[in-house]
Motif scaffolding. Sequence first.
Motif, PDB file in Angstrom:
ATOM      1  N   PHE A 109       0.321  -1.345  -0.226  1.00  0.00           N
ATOM      2  CA  PHE A 109      -0.054  -0.178   0.139  1.00  0.00           C
ATOM      3  C   PHE A 109       0.940   1.625  -0.112  1.00  0.00           C
ATOM      4  O   PHE A 109       0.607   2.283  -1.001  1.00  0.00           O
ATOM      5  CB  PHE A 109      -0.371  -0.042   1.460  1.00  0.00           C
ATOM      6  N   ALA A 110       1.696   0.863   0.757  1.00  0.00           N
ATOM      7  CA  ALA A 110       2.871   2.336   0.941  1.00  0.00           C
ATOM      8  C   ALA A 110       3.566   2.490  -0.377  1.00  0.00           C
ATOM      9  O   ALA A 110       3.451   3.965  -1.071  1.00  0.00           O
ATOM     10  CB  ALA A 110       4.495   2.577   1.702  1.00  0.00           C
ATOM     11  N   LEU A 111       4.238   1.712  -1.327  1.00  0.00           N
ATOM     12  CA  LEU A 111       4.805   1.605  -3.011  1.00  0.00           C
ATOM     13  C   LEU A 111       3.412   2.379  -3.840  1.00  0.00           C
ATOM     14  O   LEU A 111       3.948   3.428  -4.424  1.00  0.00           O
ATOM     15  CB  LEU A 111       5.058   0.236  -3.238  1.00  0.00           C
ATOM     16  N   VAL A 112       2.126   1.564  -3.497  1.00  0.00           N
ATOM     17  CA  VAL A 112       1.631   2.491  -4.911  1.00  0.00           C
ATOM     18  C   VAL A 112       1.345   3.986  -3.785  1.00  0.00           C
ATOM     19  O   VAL A 112       1.266   4.443  -5.718  1.00  0.00           O
ATOM     20  CB  VAL A 112       0.119   1.187  -4.171  1.00  0.00           C
ATOM     21  N   VAL A 113       1.135   3.936  -3.110  1.00  0.00           N
ATOM     22  CA  VAL A 113       0.988   5.315  -2.661  1.00  0.00           C
ATOM     23  C   VAL A 113       1.862   6.480  -3.214  1.00  0.00           C
ATOM     24  O   VAL A 113       1.477   7.624  -3.685  1.00  0.00           O
ATOM     25  CB  VAL A 113       0.618   5.575  -0.914  1.00  0.00           C
ATOM     26  N   ALA A 114       3.334   5.865  -3.186  1.00  0.00           N
ATOM     27  CA  ALA A 114       4.468   6.986  -3.059  1.00  0.00           C
ATOM     28  C   ALA A 114       4.025   6.743  -4.877  1.00  0.00           C
ATOM     29  O   ALA A 114       5.149   7.779  -5.021  1.00  0.00           O
ATOM     30  CB  ALA A 114       5.215   5.714  -2.697  1.00  0.00           C
ATOM     31  N   ILE A 115       4.136   5.753  -5.628  1.00  0.00           N
ATOM     32  CA  ILE A 115       4.041   5.756  -6.736  1.00  0.00           C
ATOM     33  C   ILE A 115       3.233   7.172  -7.379  1.00  0.00           C
ATOM     34  O   ILE A 115       3.408   7.250  -8.380  1.00  0.00           O
ATOM     35  CB  ILE A 115       3.774   4.576  -7.470  1.00  0.00           C
ATOM     36  N   LEU A 116       2.282   6.806  -7.165  1.00  0.00           N
ATOM     37  CA  LEU A 116       1.132   8.114  -7.030  1.00  0.00           C
ATOM     38  C   LEU A 116       1.310   9.118  -7.351  1.00  0.00           C
ATOM     39  O   LEU A 116       1.473  10.568  -7.878  1.00  0.00           O
ATOM     40  CB  LEU A 116      -0.344   7.926  -7.026  1.00  0.00           C
ATOM     41  N   LEU A 117       2.352   9.170  -5.478  1.00  0.00           N
ATOM     42  CA  LEU A 117       2.360  11.127  -5.455  1.00  0.00           C
ATOM     43  C   LEU A 117       3.862  11.184  -5.670  1.00  0.00           C
ATOM     44  O   LEU A 117       3.895  12.498  -5.974  1.00  0.00           O
ATOM     45  CB  LEU A 117       2.406  11.095  -4.336  1.00  0.00           C
ATOM     46  N   ASN A 118       4.269  10.492  -6.980  1.00  0.00           N
ATOM     47  CA  ASN A 118       6.066  11.005  -7.352  1.00  0.00           C
ATOM     48  C   ASN A 118       6.166  11.221  -9.315  1.00  0.00           C
ATOM     49  O   ASN A 118       6.303  11.419  -9.058  1.00  0.00           O
ATOM     50  CB  ASN A 118       6.920   9.381  -7.907  1.00  0.00           C
ATOM     51  N   ARG A 119       4.746  11.266  -8.803  1.00  0.00           N
ATOM     52  CA  ARG A 119       4.547  11.658 -10.084  1.00  0.00           C
ATOM     53  C   ARG A 119       3.916  13.355 -10.328  1.00  0.00           C
ATOM     54  O   ARG A 119       3.887  13.806 -11.763  1.00  0.00           O
ATOM     55  CB  ARG A 119       2.501  10.716 -10.766  1.00  0.00           C
ATOM     56  N   GLY A 120       4.118  14.156  -9.142  1.00  0.00           N
ATOM     57  CA  GLY A 120       4.212  15.435  -9.832  1.00  0.00           C
ATOM     58  C   GLY A 120       2.905  15.825  -9.409  1.00  0.00           C
ATOM     59  O   GLY A 120       2.906  17.142 -10.539  1.00  0.00           O
ATOM     60  N   ILE A 121       2.694  15.452  -8.129  1.00  0.00           N
ATOM     61  CA  ILE A 121       1.043  16.028  -8.545  1.00  0.00           C
ATOM     62  C   ILE A 121       0.884  17.500  -7.797  1.00  0.00           C
ATOM     63  O   ILE A 121       2.105  17.613  -6.837  1.00  0.00           O
ATOM     64  CB  ILE A 121      -0.209  15.146  -8.090  1.00  0.00           C
TER      65      ILE A 121
END
Length: 317
Positions: A109-121
Motif C-alpha cells: 500500500f505504501a509503495l502504491v501511494v508513493a508511486i502515485l505521489l511521484n507523478r508530480g501532483i
Amino acid sequence: MTMTITTPSDAVPPRGGMVRGKARPWYASAEGAGYLFLLPWGIGFLCLSLGPILWSLYLSFTDFDLLTAPDWVGTANYVRMFTADAKFMTSVRVTFVYVLFSVPLKLVFALVVAILLNRGIRGLPLYRALFYLPSLLGASVAIAILWRQLFAGNGLVNQFLAQFGIEGPSWISNPNYSLWTLIVLAVWQFGSPMIVFLAGLRQIPADVYEAAQIDGASRWRQFVRITVPLLTPVIFFNAIIQTIDAFKTFTPAFIISNGSGGPVNSLLFYTLYLYQEAFGYFRMGYASALAWVLLIIIALFTAFAFLTSRYWVHYDE
C-alpha cells in the motif's frame, strides 16, 4: 672586554623549533576531547542499556517476583515455555499471523501511494504530511481507543454497512475478525515506509524510463523491470524496519482487548503476554525469558533477511 651570559630563555631551541615542555594531560588532546564528549553516552549505555540487558538475562534463569530475592532455577523457565505453556504458543501464532499479513500489505500500500505521489501532483508536501500523520498517531492510546469504537458492534463501520442492508458483526469481540482489525490499523499507518519509498523513487534516473518508452515497454513492464529492481534496497530497508516494529506491537492489542488478549486469546500478542506475566502475575523471571526468546526470534528473522538479500537486492555496483 665584554662577556655575554646566555640565559635559558635565550638558548637555541632544539631541532624542530619547539621547546619540550610539560606533557599535556590526555583530556587536552583531540582524542581525549572526543572521549569526554562520548562519556555521557557511554555511561547511559552501560547503566541504562547494557546493564539491564545483562540483568534480564540473569533473571531469565531465576524465579523472581519483585518482592523476594531471585531464586536460581536454571533453564526451568525455558523448558516450561516450550513444553507446558499453551498461551506461549498461542501468542507466537497470533504474532506471526499479524507480522505475516500486516507487513506485506503495508509495504504494498505504501509503495502504491508513493508511486502515485511521484507523478508530480500539485500540493505534494501537503499530501506527504497528511499521509505521514497516521504513522505518528497510529501507535498512540487515543487511536487505539478510536479504533475500538469504530469496529464495535454499534460502531461507525457497522453503521456504514447498515446503509447497504449489511449487518456487520462485532469485529472486536469476534475471534474470527478481531486480529484483522489490528492488521487494518497497521496498514493504515503506511506513512513512514511511504516517505522512504518516495525518496527512493526520486533517485531513479528519468532517462531510464525514457529509454524504456522508446523501446516500447509498457508501464507494467517498466515497473517490473526498472522500478522494482532499482528499488530493492529501499524495499529491503522498509521490510526490516516494519517487521521489527510488527513483532514489538503492544499498545493497540492492550487497549482494544483491555489487556486480556481478546476473545479466545485472538489478540494475545507476544508482547502483551510478556506484559501479563511481568506485571499481571509478577513472574519477572519468566517474563525475562520471554523477552530473550523474542529477541532471538527478531535476530533470526533479521539474519535470514540479510543472508537472502544477496539474491534479490540490487545495489549500484
